[in-house]
Design a protein around this motif. Sequence first.
Motif, mmCIF file in Angstrom:
data_model
loop_
_atom_site.group_PDB
_atom_site.id
_atom_site.type_symbol
_atom_site.label_atom_id
_atom_site.label_comp_id
_atom_site.label_asym_id
_atom_site.label_seq_id
_atom_site.Cartn_x
_atom_site.Cartn_y
_atom_site.Cartn_z
ATOM 1 N N LEU A 48 16.703 -13.367 -18.086
ATOM 2 C CA LEU A 48 17.709 -12.573 -17.439
ATOM 3 C C LEU A 48 17.553 -11.115 -18.011
ATOM 4 O O LEU A 48 17.188 -10.653 -19.197
ATOM 5 C CB LEU A 48 19.238 -12.968 -18.021
ATOM 6 C CG LEU A 48 19.489 -14.335 -17.671
ATOM 7 C CD1 LEU A 48 21.060 -14.699 -17.984
ATOM 8 C CD2 LEU A 48 19.297 -14.855 -16.325
ATOM 9 N N LEU A 70 22.729 -19.646 -4.766
ATOM 10 C CA LEU A 70 22.791 -19.984 -6.282
ATOM 11 C C LEU A 70 23.600 -21.221 -6.225
ATOM 12 O O LEU A 70 23.248 -21.880 -7.215
ATOM 13 C CB LEU A 70 23.852 -18.876 -6.610
ATOM 14 C CG LEU A 70 23.113 -17.402 -7.011
ATOM 15 C CD1 LEU A 70 24.396 -16.504 -7.777
ATOM 16 C CD2 LEU A 70 22.052 -17.649 -8.207
ATOM 17 N N LEU A 111 22.938 -19.950 -16.536
ATOM 18 C CA LEU A 111 22.197 -19.180 -15.633
ATOM 19 C C LEU A 111 20.689 -19.165 -15.900
ATOM 20 O O LEU A 111 19.761 -19.315 -15.280
ATOM 21 C CB LEU A 111 22.503 -17.700 -15.444
ATOM 22 C CG LEU A 111 22.076 -17.043 -14.177
ATOM 23 C CD1 LEU A 111 22.418 -17.560 -12.976
ATOM 24 C CD2 LEU A 111 22.734 -15.473 -14.182
ATOM 25 N N SER A 112 20.596 -18.932 -17.354
ATOM 26 C CA SER A 112 18.960 -18.626 -17.791
ATOM 27 C C SER A 112 18.386 -20.047 -17.807
ATOM 28 O O SER A 112 17.169 -19.986 -17.372
ATOM 29 C CB SER A 112 19.156 -17.949 -19.375
ATOM 30 O OG SER A 112 19.881 -18.927 -20.115
ATOM 31 N N VAL A 143 17.170 -20.330 -13.989
ATOM 32 C CA VAL A 143 16.005 -19.326 -13.474
ATOM 33 C C VAL A 143 14.897 -19.948 -14.556
ATOM 34 O O VAL A 143 13.719 -19.888 -13.799
ATOM 35 C CB VAL A 143 16.266 -17.733 -13.963
ATOM 36 C CG1 VAL A 143 15.008 -17.102 -14.061
ATOM 37 C CG2 VAL A 143 17.735 -17.543 -13.271
ATOM 38 N N SER A 162 15.013 -16.144 -9.079
ATOM 39 C CA SER A 162 14.980 -14.911 -9.985
ATOM 40 C C SER A 162 15.224 -13.765 -9.358
ATOM 41 O O SER A 162 15.805 -12.801 -9.900
ATOM 42 C CB SER A 162 13.615 -15.097 -10.731
ATOM 43 O OG SER A 162 12.758 -15.920 -10.151
ATOM 44 N N VAL A 213 18.828 -13.113 -9.189
ATOM 45 C CA VAL A 213 19.541 -12.699 -10.372
ATOM 46 C C VAL A 213 19.334 -11.517 -10.966
ATOM 47 O O VAL A 213 20.338 -10.811 -11.238
ATOM 48 C CB VAL A 213 19.329 -13.942 -11.297
ATOM 49 C CG1 VAL A 213 19.640 -13.504 -12.727
ATOM 50 C CG2 VAL A 213 19.588 -15.301 -10.866
ATOM 51 N N ASP A 214 18.049 -10.913 -10.579
ATOM 52 C CA ASP A 214 17.672 -9.612 -11.259
ATOM 53 C C ASP A 214 18.680 -8.693 -10.448
ATOM 54 O O ASP A 214 19.028 -7.838 -11.071
ATOM 55 C CB ASP A 214 16.196 -9.476 -10.848
ATOM 56 C CG ASP A 214 15.289 -10.279 -12.128
ATOM 57 O OD1 ASP A 214 16.056 -10.714 -12.650
ATOM 58 O OD2 ASP A 214 13.946 -10.244 -11.713
#
Length: 611
Positions: free
Chosen positions: A123, A185, A222-223, A226, A243, A246-247
């Motif tokens: 993240l 997601l 979340l991490s 990913v 990814s 999320v970014d």
Amino acid sequence: MRQSALPMHCAYITVLCTQAALVFAFSSSSAYVTLSSRKFIGHITTKFSAVQAASVPSAESIAVELEDTISTTTTAPSERRILLLEKVDELLSSGDQTINQNILAKISLDVENDVRWAKETPLPFETDHSNHVIGDDYSETKEQTIEYEPISVTTSSTESFPATTIALRTKPSTPLLIQNETTVLREAVETYWKHLSSTENNDASSKSRFTYQRKGNSEAHLSDIVRYYEQHHYGEEKQKQVSALVDKLLLDRVYPWVRDAFLSKEDESNGDLYVYDAIFIRYNATEAENIGAGQPLHRDLGYVSVNIMLNSQDEFDGGGTFFENQLLPVVLNGGDGTSNDIQPLKPLGPGHAIAHYSSDRHAGSATFDGVRDILVLFVAAAAAERAPKWEVAARLKSKARSYCSDASSIDEQLLCRVRHHRLAIKQVPSDGEAWHYLGMALLDFRSYEVTLPHQQQDCTKNYSILRLAISCLEEATTYTPCDGRLQNNLGIAWERLFEYHQSREKENEMSTADLSRLLDSIAESFSRSIQIHTLCKQVGCDVNTDYESACLNYGLFLSKLDDFEGAIDILSLVAANYEESKDTDSGAVDASRVLRDASNLLGFCKRQIQK
Ligand SMILES: O=C(O)CCC(=O)C(=O)O
Ligand SMILES: [Fe+2]
């Protein structure tokens, strides 16, 4: 390895060991009580006969001290705080700055470790733009400033009185995620969960670190998701998509929003924002027990919590986030105790979010039907020089017990706890939780001191510490007036003072006015605690154990005054739950003990009336 060595609690429930129910045990000829649930504190009889017969201050000095109380209504807040803290410092003889420095150094190290850990997750940090190339899929969603509005409550009918902001909510024009993004997601989490259930998973990093393991709740970090897509090369495209999304979510939307809405008002430079932790939560009402799927009241670690709704309200009943401060209008205006217009807060729809200070106490209200999905991001700041004050304070409070457990003696341990909360207040003087814990640490310290052999006791000191504890708890109520546990603990503390005066009956007749003031304070604190917990229950918040403790404590207090009818009214609110609790395996040991005691005490009170 890495994870297990580092603290990763996304949230913490503020457990107070002395947030006790007064445990009632009954025998046929006499009733007695022992104080506290987890820890032995003392022993009193129904009629408040002497707890201790040590040397005591003169009647005159007691009268002076009672008058001397640092009043929360008449003294200016800053002056009052200074006076109280001076007394705490005297007790700690805090001239010894090295102890404080050592504690703060330990806390700094914890913060550094967490930041290092966060850097190793996929993240991005706020300034990581260069390393994280936003994928093409999302470049079409224009960079847009997030528009938001406050959700507030008003505590006064006077228009000039400022409203209290509970949380911020994204406006219709700027959700944090558009529809196909929430779909991506949710699908990613589903795939990840399927992978977990299909593999014999021994990888510590994917083991749950969720604080609220409860039937009906599932979670995924979340991490981890990913990372899972990165590591399993789950179709090149898919991996890039997750990814990149999320970014984009963090770098273009969440961080700018948090900075604009929360940090622009801060006077210190707070460094780089980062995600301390981020979790998907699925509340599944079908799998939950009859109280519904939710989370009890708690504070999060981090500075700002961003709670994104991932599915439509059509898919579930109930849910939403309830904030203790939503009760401010009722509690401050002495309302009638109904909460018809108090509803848990919800974002405007899927993809929308609410954001709030992580330190504000809140709960996941019960989802009664269907499935509710959310993504919660705990945002913190990695300051270059030293951790922000709010972060140091949060850690001082949450670490006090564990960091003090290796002190050389019990009183050192207790004073060490006092010192941690004192230091937290130095960081954030208006931290109600720190004042609450400081008060409780002082109360525990004083309770320990009164168990010492009489020749080792300094009764005047014991009395001053008790008064100081009460003043700290009262101070806490000015910052967190809607904390039902705090009111319960204040009731217990006032009761200790009452017992103290009862124990000195022979030397000092307390004036009728003082006595009735004291009795009023006890009754007011317990009944306010019950009122707050009742309101919380009405909005689907699981506070059952605290509610039952407050009812038992109040019932016990009334029965000790021989007000058996009053006690019966209060105890009847919970005693029936005892039979029910025997049929389920859900109740914690402490909880069922409280119910059993309430039920026994109710029987005792009924028999007294029949006599
Ligand atoms: O269910 C909610 O809205 C609350 C979630 C929450 O407070 C948390 O995960 O820390
Ligand atoms: Fe939370």
